[in-house]
Design an enzyme around this catalytic site. Structure first.
Site, mmCIF file in Angstrom:
data_model
loop_
_atom_site.group_PDB
_atom_site.id
_atom_site.type_symbol
_atom_site.label_atom_id
_atom_site.label_comp_id
_atom_site.label_asym_id
_atom_site.label_seq_id
_atom_site.Cartn_x
_atom_site.Cartn_y
_atom_site.Cartn_z
ATOM 1 N N CYS A 73 0.551 -1.257 -0.522
ATOM 2 C CA CYS A 73 0.077 -0.380 -0.421
ATOM 3 C C CYS A 73 0.462 1.136 0.292
ATOM 4 O O CYS A 73 0.789 1.421 -1.298
ATOM 5 C CB CYS A 73 -0.897 -0.128 1.104
ATOM 6 N N HIS A 134 -1.627 6.951 4.942
ATOM 7 C CA HIS A 134 -0.314 6.280 5.364
ATOM 8 C C HIS A 134 1.369 6.437 4.347
ATOM 9 O O HIS A 134 1.713 5.931 3.784
ATOM 10 C CB HIS A 134 -1.117 4.455 4.801
ATOM 11 N N ASP A 342 -5.506 -0.487 -3.473
ATOM 12 C CA ASP A 342 -4.252 0.041 -3.339
ATOM 13 C C ASP A 342 -3.209 -1.139 -3.572
ATOM 14 O O ASP A 342 -2.598 -1.095 -4.397
ATOM 15 C CB ASP A 342 -3.787 0.601 -2.479
#
Length: 574
Positions: A73, A134, A342
């Site tokens: 990801c 993230h 993702d």
């Protein structure tokens, strides 16, 4: 008969209704976490209900050959936002550390990189990110927010810096570290014992004095326990954080209500834009399907896939909330809606009780973190834009998540400078049916900082070729690794494996490479040319940039208790 007034009004009317004064399109992008292409109804799943994602495909296009730039990801999302391979932005790893694991770590997407949110702002758009980020947080000091979404083009942010980890639930057996190292507690004790034995041996040989022996044992034991404390005992408390812009509003996150809160924030944002009539770019970055899987009670036990199926149906409900808001606010005809994931489903993911908590990648080989096999990089992607995309379209040509950057930049009327090396391509001509062949001649599939495969779409014929240089080192007889597959430990294919992905999308039957030497030669040359275009960068996923820093640790309240509740939604969804 034309009067003077009529003649005077003609240029005014032309000015008002000319294309240059047409309202720019709105952009709604949605991205799931670890969703497999085989999980979705419109991609062939008949065992779970995803009517809202399926609706986008029915009213727009289904992209059957849409690829992420990584099977993990953090690098995948960096490429999605920038339109550039992660290797260019420093978001490709050269070691085993391939994603961000701590909020309090200095690595992240460099803020000198250009995201599509920043491009949107230059075109006069309002921008928002709701959900997962993230891509880093603070860099040098607590709350400098160097990598924060607000510093990457998003006016508004409601979400979490990291991702939804296994550790964020209430089951102490659920732990990312324990999934990777199932014998962690024994290994921990072994390290302490070996430390004592080794240091004791030096003491008996009179190579160190007593006080140094005691110091080394105490310091070593403290270091080992500190790792355990940060990575196991307090991992949830330190990393399960919910923010509104730069304000920490909840720690740890209340997972059962999170999807409904994200949907509510998305709907509220759409309503605000309906009132001010400003063009907007909204990125909905859903919590699911990453573990820990926790849903509202009304979604529990609705299908045969357990908590994974429950979470999938809850996410689809969230997608429906956004679509219904667009309907109600009369925004459908002027809004591009795009949905993707993702990376592919995590085949090795299991709960502490052994239940399958990873996705299904359909006919495609492998899954999340498996390098370049299609199960990890072929995404369940759909797009709707009524002015250009014919309902029910199916796009089988190879496309990339990196294509979203130049595609929406063109739609928004934004100009991209020549100084930016963009790897994506504008795919609206392909989506609209004006072009029939992918704008990509080649794609390069990375695992960390290494190219594991090359894709080639010649301008003639129908075949798309894939040359696999390295393959995952699977457990013998299976197509899985222990928990994640190693990039550096991958098997070198000598000679490389060649697949015609049009006739063999499952990568089961390699073609005799000696019969296609010109194709292989062309692909290898393209790889060398691509590698020559990669400029040196600061690697953001190196261990040195991803280890926990106590001075970067956010805390809501008094450290180390760190606890607060989002007052906006407290008790609202119970």
């Amino acid at each position: 008969m034309f009067t003077f007034q009529t003649v005077f009004l003609i240029p005014v009317l032309l000015l008002v209704f000319s294309p240059s004064h047409a309202k720019p399109p709105n952009i709604v992008l949605m991205i799931a976490d670890d969703l497999g292409i085989g999980d979705i109804g419109c991609f062939g799943n008949t065992t779970v209900k995803t009517p809202n994602i399926d609706r986008i495909a029915k009213e727009g296009a289904k992209l059957t050959h849409h690829l992420s730039a990584s099977s993990l990801c953090t690098p995948s999302r960096a490429a999605f936002l920038t339109g550039r391979y992660p290797i260019r932005t420093g978001m490709a790893s050269r070691n085993f550390y391939r994603v961000s694991l701590f909020v309090a770590a200095p690595g992240g997407l460099p803020n000198n990189e250009t995201t599509y949110a920043e491009v949107a702002k230059t075109a006069g758009y309002k921008t928002a990110l709701i959900g997962k980020w993230h891509l880093g947080w603070s860099k040098n000091s607590l709350n400098d927010f160097d990598h924060h979404p607000n510093n990457q083009g998003f006016d508004y942010f409601y979400g979490y810096p990291l991702t939804n980890m296994k550790d964020f639930g209430d089951d102490p057996r659920e732990s990312l570290l324990l999934s990777i190292f199932p014998l962690w507690h024994y290994q921990l004790a072994t390290m302490v014992i070996l430390l004592i034995i080794t240091t004791g041996s030096f003491y008996r040989m009179k190579m160190i004095r007593l006080f140094l022996f005691v110091f080394l044992v105490a310091f070593g034991s403290l270091l080992v326990f500190s790792v355990h404390y940060v990575c196991i005992i307090r991992y949830k408390d330190f990393n399960s954080l919910l923010y509104r812009n730069t304000d920490l509003v909840e720690q740890p996150i209340e997972l059962p209500t999170l999807t409904r809160r994200l949907a509510a924030e998305g709907v509220e944002y759409l309503e605000d834009r309906s009132k001010d009539q400003d063009p907007f770019l909204l990125l909905m970055s859903w919590t699911h399907m990453h573990t820990f899987l926790d849903t509202a009670d009304k979604f529990k036990g609705r299908n045969k896939h357990g908590r994974y199926g429950d979470a999938l149906e809850e996410m689809d409900w969230g997608v429906g909330e956004i679509l219904n808001a667009l309907d109600r606010l009369n925004m459908v005809d002027n809004t591009l809606v795009y949905f993707t994931s993702d990376n592919g489903g995590h085949l090795e993911e299991r709960s502490a009780d052994g239940d399958v908590h990873g996705g299904y990648n359909g006919i495609y080989k492998g899954g999340k973190a498996h390098g370049a096999v299609d199960g990890g990089i072929r995404m369940p992607s759909v797009a709707r834009y009524p002015p250009s995309i014919r309902p029910g379209s199916v796009i089988d040509e190879q496309t990339s998540m990196m294509d979203i950057f130049p595609t929406i930049s063109k739609l928004m009327g934004a100009k991209l400078g020549n100084s930016i090396q963009i790897d994506g391509r504008n795919i609206m001509p392909l989506l609209s049916g004006n072009e029939k062949v992918s704008p990509h001649d080649f794609m390069f599939h990375y695992c960390g900082d290494e190219i594991h495969a090359i894709r080639y779409r010649p301008r003639d014929g129908t075949s798309t070729w894939k040359l696999v240089l390295k393959s995952p080192d699977y457990i013998p007889g299976k197509q899985v690794c222990l928990f994640v597959c190693s990039c550096k430990g991958a098997i070198v294919n000598d000679p490389p494996l060649l697949h015609d992905m049009t006739s063999d999308p499952s990568e089961k039957n390699p073609i005799d490479i000696t019969k296609h030497q010109s194709i292989v030669k062309t692909m290898l040359k393209a790889m060398k040319d691509h590698q020559a275009s990669i400029l040196p960068v600061d690697y953001q996923l190196d261990v040195s940039k991803q280890l926990w820093r106590p001075w970067l640790q956010p805390c809501c309240g008094t450290f180390p208790s760190c606890h607060c509740i989002d007052q906006k939604y407290h008790g609202k969804f119970r």
